[in-house]
Motif scaffolding. Structure first.
Motif, PDB file in Angstrom:
ATOM      1  N   ASP A 157      -8.056   1.733   4.216  1.00  0.00           N
ATOM      2  CA  ASP A 157      -7.298   2.366   3.132  1.00  0.00           C
ATOM      3  C   ASP A 157      -8.101   2.515   1.847  1.00  0.00           C
ATOM      4  O   ASP A 157      -7.526   2.747   0.781  1.00  0.00           O
ATOM      5  N   HIS A 179      -2.811   4.962  -3.347  1.00  0.00           N
ATOM      6  CA  HIS A 179      -2.447   3.812  -4.183  1.00  0.00           C
ATOM      7  C   HIS A 179      -3.684   3.133  -4.771  1.00  0.00           C
ATOM      8  O   HIS A 179      -3.633   2.577  -5.860  1.00  0.00           O
ATOM      9  N   TYR A 220      -3.494  -7.182   4.642  1.00  0.00           N
ATOM     10  CA  TYR A 220      -2.247  -7.245   3.882  1.00  0.00           C
ATOM     11  C   TYR A 220      -1.361  -8.423   4.266  1.00  0.00           C
ATOM     12  O   TYR A 220      -0.474  -8.806   3.497  1.00  0.00           O
ATOM     13  N   ARG A 276       0.834  -1.193   0.000  1.00  0.00           N
ATOM     14  CA  ARG A 276       0.000   0.000   0.000  1.00  0.00           C
ATOM     15  C   ARG A 276       0.875   1.252   0.000  1.00  0.00           C
ATOM     16  O   ARG A 276       2.093   1.176   0.023  1.00  0.00           O
ATOM     17  N   ALA A 288      -4.384  -2.919  -7.307  1.00  0.00           N
ATOM     18  CA  ALA A 288      -4.127  -2.593  -5.907  1.00  0.00           C
ATOM     19  C   ALA A 288      -4.997  -3.456  -5.014  1.00  0.00           C
ATOM     20  O   ALA A 288      -6.076  -3.902  -5.411  1.00  0.00           O
ATOM     21  N   HIS A 304      -6.529  -3.343  -0.884  1.00  0.00           N
ATOM     22  CA  HIS A 304      -6.666  -2.354   0.192  1.00  0.00           C
ATOM     23  C   HIS A 304      -7.555  -2.889   1.298  1.00  0.00           C
ATOM     24  O   HIS A 304      -8.495  -3.653   1.068  1.00  0.00           O
TER      25      HIS A 304
END
Length: 245
Positions: A36, A41, A60, A10, A30, A32
């Motif tokens: 986020d 990003h 993550y 990220r 991406a 997330h």
């Protein structure tokens, strides 16, 4: 040929990889967490995949969820960035087992070097000098990560047990691994790194030095390259080594 890359990271890390992908004409994916969802990003990627949850351990750091996101988004490859799962051999294997390209060291290399305690043991066996814990001041470090997380300076041995427990808790939250180790804390020392790059054909480059001594809470603030005051440290390709790295 790689046409789409998922970045398993990220923030600024992902944005830098996305910038390179755009320059190469490669589309980007991406991932997330809920926290986020509005991050830069996410907005910069061609495709964004939600990882349900807010904590890193639920998003993550869940390798199976990231691999599933890559497959669902039609990505060809996964780039881990640094931190999070970048030093997880099991994640690299999961990416390869899913038929995706892993942009990073082979799992065996990650397994050998991802843990700082294992890496120190390998270096010591190879005759490379390493720091060994003795008298205070000492520093407690997380074996599985960096970025200043899971680190505690101990100046009084009476505080060691408490600091180890605190470092373990932070390491588990940040890296999903609570292993820590203790080594001497070098007062006033310089933090100098040598960057190494290798490809799958046995070519290894030493990319020179960088001084990372300016830090806040054990996290680098500025990196200066080449490191000043060390003389003529250069880089180049070394084709003498063997093996895939």
């Amino acid at each position: 040929m790689i046409e789409s890359v998922l970045v398993a990271n990220r923030g600024e890390i992902a944005c830098r990889v996305f910038r390179t992908c755009r320059a190469m004409g490669v589309s980007t994916v991406a991932v997330h967490s809920d926290a986020d969802a509005g991050a830069l990003h996410v907005r910069e990627a061609d495709v964004a995949v939600r990882l349900p949850g807010s904590a890193a351990a639920d998003t993550y750091l869940r390798g199976e969820a990231v691999v599933r996101a890559a497959l669902d988004a039609g990505a060809d490859a996964v780039h881990p960035g640094y931190g999070f799962l970048s030093e997880s051999a099991s994640f690299a294997r999961a990416v390869l087992d899913a038929g995706l390209v892993w942009i990073g060291p082979p799992p065996a290399v990650i397994e050998a070097m991802a843990s700082k305690t294992r890496a120190k043991r390998i270096m010591a066996e190879a005759g490379v000098p390493v720091l060994e814990a003795a008298e205070p001041p000492l520093i407690v470090k997380a074996a599985a990560g960096g970025g200043g997380r899971g680190m505690r300076v101990v100046r009084d041995l009476a505080a060691l047990d408490a600091e180890v427990a605190s470092a373990r808790a932070e390491a588990m939250a940040a890296f999903g691994d609570d292993e820590v180790f203790v080594e001497p804390y070098v007062e006033g020392g310089r933090h100098v790194e040598v960057q190494i790059l290798a490809d799958a054909h046995g070519v290894v480059w030493a990319l020179g030095t960088r001084d990372c001594s300016l830090q806040r809470r054990h996290q680098k603030v500025i990196e200066e390259a080449p490191a000043p005051g060390l003389g003529g440290a250069g880089g180049g390709a070394d084709r003498g080594g063997g093996g895939e790295e």
